[in-house]
Design a protein around this motif. Structure first.
Motif, mmCIF file in Angstrom:
data_model
loop_
_atom_site.group_PDB
_atom_site.id
_atom_site.type_symbol
_atom_site.label_atom_id
_atom_site.label_comp_id
_atom_site.label_asym_id
_atom_site.label_seq_id
_atom_site.Cartn_x
_atom_site.Cartn_y
_atom_site.Cartn_z
ATOM 1 N N MET A 1 -4.994 -5.987 16.911
ATOM 2 C CA MET A 1 -4.237 -6.395 15.726
ATOM 3 C C MET A 1 -5.081 -6.180 14.466
ATOM 4 O O MET A 1 -6.307 -6.300 14.490
ATOM 5 C CB MET A 1 -3.827 -7.864 15.819
ATOM 6 C CG MET A 1 -2.885 -8.163 16.977
ATOM 7 S SD MET A 1 -1.269 -7.358 16.752
ATOM 8 C CE MET A 1 -0.530 -8.402 15.522
ATOM 9 N N ASN A 2 -4.389 -5.906 13.361
ATOM 10 C CA ASN A 2 -5.061 -5.596 12.107
ATOM 11 C C ASN A 2 -4.642 -6.559 10.997
ATOM 12 O O ASN A 2 -3.557 -7.145 11.037
ATOM 13 C CB ASN A 2 -4.735 -4.179 11.656
ATOM 14 C CG ASN A 2 -5.036 -3.127 12.709
ATOM 15 O OD1 ASN A 2 -4.207 -2.272 12.987
ATOM 16 N ND2 ASN A 2 -6.216 -3.198 13.306
ATOM 17 N N ILE A 3 -5.518 -6.675 10.005
ATOM 18 C CA ILE A 3 -5.202 -7.390 8.770
ATOM 19 C C ILE A 3 -5.235 -6.378 7.628
ATOM 20 O O ILE A 3 -6.177 -5.583 7.521
ATOM 21 C CB ILE A 3 -6.210 -8.519 8.500
ATOM 22 C CG1 ILE A 3 -6.112 -9.589 9.592
ATOM 23 C CG2 ILE A 3 -5.965 -9.145 7.119
ATOM 24 C CD1 ILE A 3 -7.164 -10.683 9.467
ATOM 25 N N ILE A 4 -4.202 -6.400 6.802
ATOM 26 C CA ILE A 4 -4.151 -5.537 5.627
ATOM 27 C C ILE A 4 -4.475 -6.395 4.405
ATOM 28 O O ILE A 4 -3.749 -7.345 4.095
ATOM 29 C CB ILE A 4 -2.771 -4.887 5.457
ATOM 30 C CG1 ILE A 4 -2.423 -4.031 6.684
ATOM 31 C CG2 ILE A 4 -2.722 -4.041 4.180
ATOM 32 C CD1 ILE A 4 -0.999 -3.519 6.684
ATOM 33 N N ALA A 5 -5.576 -6.102 3.756
ATOM 34 C CA ALA A 5 -5.970 -6.826 2.541
ATOM 35 C C ALA A 5 -5.642 -5.965 1.329
ATOM 36 O O ALA A 5 -6.137 -4.841 1.207
ATOM 37 C CB ALA A 5 -7.461 -7.153 2.579
ATOM 38 N N ILE A 6 -4.791 -6.482 0.457
ATOM 39 C CA ILE A 6 -4.407 -5.779 -0.760
ATOM 40 C C ILE A 6 -5.180 -6.386 -1.926
ATOM 41 O O ILE A 6 -5.087 -7.581 -2.198
ATOM 42 C CB ILE A 6 -2.895 -5.901 -1.037
ATOM 43 C CG1 ILE A 6 -2.079 -5.365 0.139
ATOM 44 C CG2 ILE A 6 -2.535 -5.184 -2.334
ATOM 45 C CD1 ILE A 6 -2.188 -3.882 0.357
ATOM 46 N N ASP A 7 -5.964 -5.555 -2.615
ATOM 47 C CA ASP A 7 -6.794 -6.005 -3.731
ATOM 48 C C ASP A 7 -6.250 -5.376 -5.018
ATOM 49 O O ASP A 7 -6.333 -4.161 -5.206
ATOM 50 C CB ASP A 7 -8.245 -5.589 -3.493
ATOM 51 C CG ASP A 7 -9.196 -6.139 -4.543
ATOM 52 O OD1 ASP A 7 -8.797 -7.059 -5.278
ATOM 53 O OD2 ASP A 7 -10.329 -5.639 -4.634
ATOM 54 N N ILE A 8 -5.700 -6.218 -5.895
ATOM 55 C CA ILE A 8 -5.073 -5.753 -7.132
ATOM 56 C C ILE A 8 -6.050 -5.966 -8.276
ATOM 57 O O ILE A 8 -6.247 -7.090 -8.746
ATOM 58 C CB ILE A 8 -3.765 -6.514 -7.409
ATOM 59 C CG1 ILE A 8 -2.839 -6.449 -6.191
ATOM 60 C CG2 ILE A 8 -3.066 -5.958 -8.639
ATOM 61 C CD1 ILE A 8 -1.704 -7.452 -6.240
ATOM 62 N N GLY A 9 -6.690 -4.893 -8.726
ATOM 63 C CA GLY A 9 -7.668 -4.984 -9.803
ATOM 64 C C GLY A 9 -7.161 -4.363 -11.082
ATOM 65 O O GLY A 9 -6.039 -3.846 -11.136
ATOM 66 N N THR A 10 -7.989 -4.395 -12.106
ATOM 67 C CA THR A 10 -7.589 -3.802 -13.386
ATOM 68 C C THR A 10 -7.974 -2.336 -13.494
ATOM 69 O O THR A 10 -7.510 -1.637 -14.400
ATOM 70 C CB THR A 10 -8.225 -4.578 -14.554
ATOM 71 O OG1 THR A 10 -9.629 -4.683 -14.340
ATOM 72 C CG2 THR A 10 -7.639 -5.970 -14.657
ATOM 73 N N SER A 11 -8.812 -1.844 -12.580
ATOM 74 C CA SER A 11 -9.165 -0.421 -12.586
ATOM 75 C C SER A 11 -8.643 0.314 -11.359
ATOM 76 O O SER A 11 -8.548 1.534 -11.368
ATOM 77 C CB SER A 11 -10.679 -0.239 -12.674
ATOM 78 O OG SER A 11 -11.324 -0.886 -11.593
ATOM 79 N N ASN A 12 -8.302 -0.433 -10.307
ATOM 80 C CA ASN A 12 -7.691 0.195 -9.139
ATOM 81 C C ASN A 12 -6.988 -0.844 -8.285
ATOM 82 O O ASN A 12 -7.250 -2.050 -8.386
ATOM 83 C CB ASN A 12 -8.731 0.964 -8.305
ATOM 84 C CG ASN A 12 -9.821 0.066 -7.779
ATOM 85 O OD1 ASN A 12 -9.587 -0.830 -6.986
ATOM 86 N ND2 ASN A 12 -11.049 0.292 -8.228
ATOM 87 N N CYS A 13 -6.079 -0.361 -7.464
ATOM 88 C CA CYS A 13 -5.441 -1.173 -6.422
ATOM 89 C C CYS A 13 -5.803 -0.533 -5.093
ATOM 90 O O CYS A 13 -5.747 0.687 -4.955
ATOM 91 C CB CYS A 13 -3.922 -1.188 -6.581
ATOM 92 S SG CYS A 13 -3.328 -2.094 -8.025
#
Length: 498
Positions: free
Chosen positions: A1-13
């Motif tokens: 099983m996997n975890i998807i971590a979404i990181d929303i930054g000001t220079s990249n997502c």
């Protein structure tokens, strides 16, 4: 099983995919460009960012297979502000933490007794980065938008609104708004009154491990999924960077120096600085992230190379030559001190008017002296925040260092010598995303408490300070730390002239 971590930054997502052991094995990423219609303004298009998040989710789920996705967990930059109407549509571009148009409102509030009271209650320094100050500007200057606004939200709230049609905010992002009572973990009535809004115009508060599974049908079709996948709220990128680096007590500090910088500890105490130099943001389980963010990190070196030396910042051989030349100069750069506030500054001075300047410049100083002084200046700024932390939380034993600075042995040694502390090089990539994945594990019941994040603590290499050099730097730091107070009024006068 996997975890998807979404990181929303000001220079990249980015999307960082981990296994259940939290080891990273795939990353997808999109660059995000700020919109700067005027000097000091910094915006982003929320709809564009949402589309990027959808693309990241599509790529990640397709890569993993929906049956192998244990959860999706989120990290996001702090201090964003977006006004939306009753249908959830943006009434404006989103204002990022770097937007300074509310500076005069922040400066007036910061000087008042009310400002001091609000800082004590919320743990958020009064500064233009704060959504509170942004709302004060919006109310005064964008009256039509302010009146039409149904909700005032952050970028992560907007993402969850578009995914689930719900207005929800995690405690960590809420803690950085300036609207949260940091001890009682509820919206603070007095600050709502100041901003001219009601509690109903903000989202519902939830713990960082809270999750939703009932995606809107249109989103399920876009993502081509049929099962109920937990979408975990997660937290702010700063708080998650601490967890993703394994910093779970006040004896170790996480220091990041990239384009900008940050110094943070994790503590089970609500630490309020009498001089208002530090932030203190709740994350969960009774723990707070305390520290300070710096506007000026590697951007100082980039400015020096591109604007002064008129060369490419991307040429590694030239950068290596600069570092080598700087290393040949004695500590203190022959009496030259650089105040590195070229983009104003947040911690510890919280002054949008602050300016960069060289003090002590003479005809004996060369390019090497100026380069070393610039590098030392950034280190002085980091140590300035460290000293404020130690005044409030006690001695910090080790610095766990990450970011672009670790590519330069010279710069790392300077930080060790100026701070007088051992530097542990922490090469954990995507610490914020790892922290988000960890919160995903917590949401799934795989870990019980935030302190379990100590699993991430790593030390690839230790750099020890030179006792002799530190003795010299203590004298220079004493001069450095007095400069801002002497020049504050001058900076304000210069700003007023432009």
């Amino acid at each position: 099983m996997n975890i998807i971590a979404i990181d929303i930054g000001t220079s990249n997502c980015k999307a960082v995919i981990t296994g259940m052991d939290l080891k990273v094995f795939k990353t997808f990423e999109y660059a995000t460009s700020p919109i700067k219609p005027k000097q000091g303004w910094n915006e982003q298009n929320a709809t564009t960012i949402f589309k990027e998040v959808i693309k990241l989710l599509q790529q990640s789920i397709n890569f993993c297979g929906e049956e192998n996705v244990a959860c999706v967990s989120f990290s996001a930059a702090m201090h964003s502000l977006l006004a939306v109407d009753k249908s959830g549509e943006p009434l404006m571009n989103m204002l990022t933490w770097a937007d300074l148009r509310s500076a005069k409102y922040a400066q007036a509030l910061e000087k008042s007794n009310l400002g001091k009271k609000l800082y004590k209650a919320t743990g958020v320094p009064i500064h233009a980065m704060s959504p509170l100050c942004k709302l004060m500007w919006l109310k005064a200057k964008q009256k039509a938008v302010f009146r039409r606004a149904y909700k005032f939200i952050s970028i992560k709230e907007y993402i969850f609104l578009k995914l689930f049609n719900k207005y929800i905010i995690d405690h960590s992002i809420a803690a950085a708004t300036g609207f949260l009572d940091a001890k009682n973990i509820c919206w603070y009535g007095e600050v709502l009154k100041l901003a001219g809004i009601t509690e109903e115009q903000l989202s519902e508060l939830k713990p960082v491990e809270y999750y939703e599974t009932a995606l809107l049908p249109s989103i399920k079709r876009k993502l081509k999924i049929t099962k109920k996948i937990p979408f975990v709220l997660g937290a702010s990128d700063g708080a998650l960077a601490n967890l993703g680096s394994g910093i779970v007590n006040a004896k170790n500090a996480a220091v990041t120096v990239g384009t900008s910088g940050a110094v943070r500890i994790t503590s089970n105490k609500y630490l309020i600085d009498k001089k208002q130099r530090l932030f203190c943001y709740y994350i969960g389980d009774g723990f707070y992230i305390t520290g300070g963010a710096l506007n000026n990190g590697g951007i100082v070196l980039q400015w020096l190379v591109e604007k002064i030396l008129k060369e490419s910042f991307r040429t590694e051989t030239r950068l290596d030559a600069l570092f080598t030349a700087a290393a040949s100069v004695k500590p203190g750069s022959n009496g030259l001190i650089f105040l590195p506030y070229i983009l104003g500054e947040r911690a510890p001075v919280w002054d949008e008017n602050a300016k960069g300047c060289f003090i002590g410049l003479t005809d004996t100083h060369t390019e090497a002296h100026i380069t070393r002084a610039a590098l030392e200046g950034v280190c002085y700024a980091v140590v300035d925040v460290l000293r404020a932390l130690e005044e409030n939380s006690g001695n910090i034993n080790n610095i766990y260092l990450s970011g672009g600075i670790i590519k330069s042995d010279v710069w790392v040694q300077l930080l060790a010598d100026i701070s007088g502390k051992k530097i542990m090089l922490n090469e954990a990539a995507d610490a914020s995303a790892l922290g988000a994945a960890f919160i995903g594990m917590k949401a799934l019941g795989k870990v019980k408490n935030i302190t379990a994040a100590k699993m991430f603590l790593q030390n690839v290499k230790t750099v020890k300070p030179s006792v002799a050099n530190h003795r010299i730097y203590k004298k220079y730091f004493a001069v450095y730390s007095s400069l801002y107070g002497r020049l504050k009024d001058v900076f304000a006068e210069l700003t007023a002239m432009n």
